[in-house]
Design a protein around this motif. Structure first.
Motif, short mmCIF file in Angstrom:
data_model
loop_
_atom_site.label_atom_id
_atom_site.label_comp_id
_atom_site.label_asym_id
_atom_site.label_seq_id
_atom_site.Cartn_x
_atom_site.Cartn_y
_atom_site.Cartn_z
N GLN A 143 10.12 7.39 -9.41
CA GLN A 143 8.66 7.49 -9.28
C GLN A 143 8.17 8.84 -9.78
N PRO A 185 0.82 -1.21 0.00
CA PRO A 185 0.00 0.00 0.00
C PRO A 185 0.85 1.26 0.00
N ASN A 186 0.23 2.38 -0.31
CA ASN A 186 0.93 3.66 -0.26
C ASN A 186 1.56 3.89 1.10
N GLY A 227 6.73 1.95 2.20
CA GLY A 227 8.19 2.06 2.25
C GLY A 227 8.87 1.52 1.01
#
Ligand SMILES: Nc1ncnc2c1ncn2[C@@H]1O[C@H](COP(=O)(O)OP(=O)(O)O)[C@@H](O)[C@H]1O
Ligand SMILES: [Mg+2]
Lengths: 306, 251, 329
Positions: free
Chosen positions: B87, B39-40, B43
């Motif tokens: 990213q 999940p967001n 890490g």
């Protein structure tokens, strides 16, 4: 070289350090809160000194002169912020450097136009002139001692302001996150003007206080500005604590180096060359100190990451 | 077991009280795509940064091609053959697409201290750059300013620049983000073939792509790897369902 | 090759800088030739700074250091030569020199060395720290020069006659102008090629995105330090010429106002534009001459103009005349 001489020079270093702190505090606050590098901070120092000299000339009152220096520098600072500086917060550092350099030209030449090129004089008032005896048998000029005390009082006041008051909380929040404090409903542009004017007032006061020991003239702010930069680089940008530590370090190094290096060199050189070599090295000492600290801590003594 | 190209051993990283990496051990073997999901805020990017050398772990080691590189910086790791996409696109925005690709090829070649010849007329660099752009489908856009590209095209350019380095492994942090369905499909197909050239550690949110591509999947939750396995093993893993896929199903 | 508006403008500028002094020469107006020479030399200093600032994004407020070192290289060598006092006798006898090529070499070497040391320290930091530190190191040299009484201290050093260049009469204004002009043109060619070179591509990329440059295996620090050294060396050469023009060098050349002025040349013209410093220096000299004739306080107008350019016309003069910059290549 007696210990009295040493103590006296330490007090002188302390006095220079306090003046530098008054300059550096404003610079470092403005950088910490608004992310702005202001080269024209030295002009505010000059404005304070000229305002004090002019008012002292009209009224003869040193106290009024000091108040005038605070008021004039704060007003000049607020005006500067409203007209120019606030357009620069979102700009890059190059634009900030250039615009504030332009402000220096405008302020310096404007002052020269108003007051002429000759230095003005601001006299130490009679109730502050003359020496005072300190414990240990030191005779020290009362005025310089007063400067040290004013500096200490202001340092304490600033720490309290930042640690305890609403404005201080907003300042710290602003350092952490500009958007956040706007989101909290604080009028950020008012806060910025206020912080800028506060820094300006401190610089103006420093200018007036020093103006009574040196002469009041155009360009007087620039050497001090650069010393204040050295202070901030050493202390870490944005940190008031760093500004105080850096100011004391620079004040001491500069004063003690200037007096004692030539004497030190005289131990192994003939007097004439010792004097000149010592003076040359002393003039570079604080920069060498700065370089040394940078090698160990690139973001200064109290700085976060650079 | 195939060669291990990259290995992390019990990496730990804290941000204040937040444990962003907690005893993270994983490896990447030649020929594979190893997907890292979670999940967001789990890490993932923090881990990628420690592998690439942007962040120093509090403890633990990173091994690249059999060598302990924990003490080496980003540049040294890139020179060893680590090709990376970010990213958030990290490109020279004033440059043309082609210039960015040439920059990659130049970095791959390593000899940068030439002051007189025109870099945009160097046939070898141009060929590598054009080749990489063609492979990601940016040939048409070679002369556009990078700042004018769409978000998805910037992602493609990131991959192209990594390709010009001819790396020994790829680290890709969410390369599909913002690509749209058609774009993701195309990139999925491309990455599928790329694993033969160099293995890929792939951070990705697009679950279709992950399950279609990955030889192995590791699931990171609150800084910890809670499971590593094939797509089927991960689908079947109860802890993963609870901690991660469960959230997705509910959404 | 298609000429863009900017390259047309560049040619026009460089031609004007040649035509004006030639016209002045035929009209016997040596003062205008001197002004043009000054513009060419200051433009050269700006071309140097622009390599660090425009290409590398390094906001150096300490370039006066290199300008001044170049100036003192001239002053010291020439003073020893004119006074017949050897500069040193060991390991060989060196009497100083009044030959420009040798002076330039010394100026370039020493300003490059200073840039190497200052750059290596300053480039450990970035952002405002870098600005303040370059400023501080520049100021350090300024105070050093003031306290260095062997070479005039605060008063500086004068030389009686301009130094010599083989085959030319440097006392003739137009011939000295020719020297400065040719060097400026060479520096412009060098800067243009540098910007398009592999090094230039990587350097400007490091300005735009440091992460990207590292990720392709290049070290921004090394790129920037190299640029800083090249930049300092060119500005140092300009300093030697400037001192020769005035036959005088003083700590003023090292002061931070000089750094600010060199930066103004770059900005008035337009940051990152190859010919920006030429436009900027010419405009500066023109303003100094025209406004300085009207008022002693002409720098107020300069300040206002600079402020307006920074706030409202970021492309500078070339930007205003030639439009938005194109991605080069
Ligand atoms: N430099 C940093 N300082 C403090 N906290 C950070 C920093 N970088 C990441 N974090 C925190 O660490 C956690 C993991 O972040 P990240 O690795 O970016 O997650 P992911 O990529 O999986 O979404 C988040 O809670 C994030 O806020
Ligand atoms: Mg992430």
């Amino acid at each position: 070289m007696t210990y009295i001489l040493v103590l006296e020079q330490i007090l002188n270093g302390l006095q220079l350090g306090m003046m530098l702190f008054l300059m550096a505090a404003g610079l470092t606050l403005v950088f910490g809160v608004m992310g702005l590098i202001n080269l024209a901070h030295g002009s505010l120092y000059m404005v304070g000194a000229f305002a004090a000299a002019a008012v002292a000339g009209w009224t003869g009152s040193f106290l009024l002169a000091l108040i005038a220096s605070l008021a004039a520098a704060a007003a000049a600072g607020a005006l500067m912020e409203l007209v120019v500086i606030r357009r620069l917060y979102r700009r890059d550092h190059l634009d900030q450097v250039l615009a504030t350099f332009a402000l220096i030209l405008i302020f310096s030449e404007g002052t020269r136009w108003l007051f002429g090129s000759f230095p003005l004089f601001l006299d130490v008032p009679s109730y502050l002139s003359g020496p005072v005896s300190l414990p240990g048998g030191i005779q020290y000029p009362l005025y310089r001692l007063t400067i040290i005390l004013i500096g200490l009082a202001i340092a304490a006041g600033l720490f309290l302001l930042i640690a305890r008051t609403r404005i201080g909380i907003q300042i710290r929040a602003g350092e952490a996150d500009r958007e956040m404090i706007a989101a909290l409903g604080v009028d950020i542009s008012k806060l910025y003007t206020l912080v800028f004017a506060l820094g300006a007032a401190l610089a103006g006061l420093a200018g007036a206080l020093v103006g009574a020991i040196q002469s009041v003239q155009v360009g007087m702010g620039e050497p001090v500005l650069i010393l204040a930069f050295v202070v901030i680089v050493i202390g870490g940008i944005g940190s008031i604590k760093g500004a105080l530590a850096g100011a004391l370090l620079v004040g001491m190094t500069d004063t003690l180096g200037g007096v004692f290096l030539p004497q030190l060199f005289a131990v192994f050189m003939d007097p004439a060359s010792a004097a000149s070599a010592g003076a040359s090295l002393a003039s570079m000492l604080i920069y060498i100190l700065m370089a040394a600290i940078l090698l160990v801590r690139p973001s200064g003594l109290y700085g976060g990451s650079a | 077991m195939a060669d291990v190209v990259l290995k992390t051993d019990r990496l730990n990283k804290c941000f204040g009280a937040l444990k962003a990496s907690s005893d993270v051990s994983l490896d990447l073997r030649s020929g594979e795509i190893h997907a890292l999901i979670g999940p967001n805020g789990a890490g993932k990017s923090t881990l990628i940064k420690q592998i690439a050398g942007n962040l120093v772990p509090d403890s633990g080691t990173v091994e690249l091609l059999g060598q302990d590189v924990t003490a080496l910086d980003t540049v040294a790791r890139a020179r060893m053959g680590l090709g990376r996409t970010f990213q958030i696109s990290a490109l020279a925005m004033e440059y043309t697409v082609l210039q960015n690709a040439v920059l990659g090829a130049l970095g791959g070649r390593g000899r940068v201290f030439h002051f007189f010849r025109n870099v945009m007329k160097d046939p070898e660099l141009l060929e590598q750059a054009r080749d990489a752009l063609e492979r990601v489908g940016l040939t048409q856009d070679a002369n556009r300013r990078t700042a004018d590209l769409s978000h998805g095209q910037r992602r493609q350019l990131e991959v192209a620049v990594a390709l010009t380095l001819k790396p020994k492994l790829f680290l890709m942090d969410e390369p599909m983000a913002g690509l749209g369905t058609a774009g993701s499909k195309a990139l999925t197909g491309f990455l599928d073939g790329l694993r033969q050239e160099a293995p890929i550690l792939l951070v990705e949110h697009d679950m279709d792509a992950v399950f279609a591509l990955a030889d192995r999947i590791s699931v990171l939750v609150y800084g910890q790897i809670i499971a590593t396995g094939t797509a089927d093993e991960i689908r079947a893993n109860a802890e993963v369902r609870r901690a991660y896929l469960g959230e997705e199903d509910a959404a | 090759m298609m000429l863009t508006r900017e390259s047309l403008l560049n040619w026009a500028m460089i031609a004007a800088l040649l035509v004006v002094p030639l016209a002045a020469w035929s009209l016997d107006e040596p003062f205008i030739i001197t002004l043009a020479t000054k513009a060419a030399i200051l433009a050269l200093a700006g071309v140097g700074l622009n390599i660090a600032l425009g290409l590398g994004g390094l906001i150096s407020l300490g370039h006066a250091a290199f300008f001044g070192i170049g100036g003192y290289a001239m002053g010291i060598l020439a003073a020893h030569a004119q006074n017949y006092e050897p500069l040193f006798e060991w390991p060989f006898l060196f009497e100083g020199s009044n030959q420009m090529p040798l002076i330039w070499l010394v100026a370039v070497v020493f300003s490059a060395l200073a840039a190497l040391v200052i750059g290596a320290l300053s480039l450990r930091t970035s952002g405002v720290y870098f600005i303040m530190i370059t400023l501080a190191f520049g100021q350090m040299l300024y105070y050093f020069a003031i306290s260095w009484s062997a070479y005039g201290g605060e008063d500086g050093l004068s030389i009686w006659v301009r130094n010599e260049f083989p085959g030319l009469n440097t006392l003739d204004p137009i011939q000295f102008f020719a020297i400065a002009y040719v060097i400026l043109c060479l520096a412009l060619v060098f800067a243009a090629r540098l910007a398009r070179s592999p090094f230039g591509l990587a350097l400007a990329a490091a300005r735009q995105n440091e992460d990207r440059v590292q990720a392709v295996g290049l070290t921004p620090f090394v790129l920037r330090l190299t640029a800083f050294v090249i930049s300092g060396a060119i500005t140092g050469l300009a300093g030697a010429l400037f001192a020769d023009l005035n036959r005088f060098v003083s700590p003023t050349m090292l002061s931070w106002h000089t750094s600010g002025e060199i930066m103004i040349f770059v900005i008035l013209g337009g940051v990152g534009r190859l010919y920006g410093p030429v436009a900027g220096a010419a405009l500066y000299i023109l303003l100094e001459h025209l406004l300085g004739g009207i008022s002693d306080y002409w720098q107020i107008f300069l300040g206002v103009l600079l402020l307006l350019i920074v706030l409202f016309a970021r492309g500078g003069l070339i930007g205003a005349l030639a439009g938005r910059e194109k991605a080069h290549g």
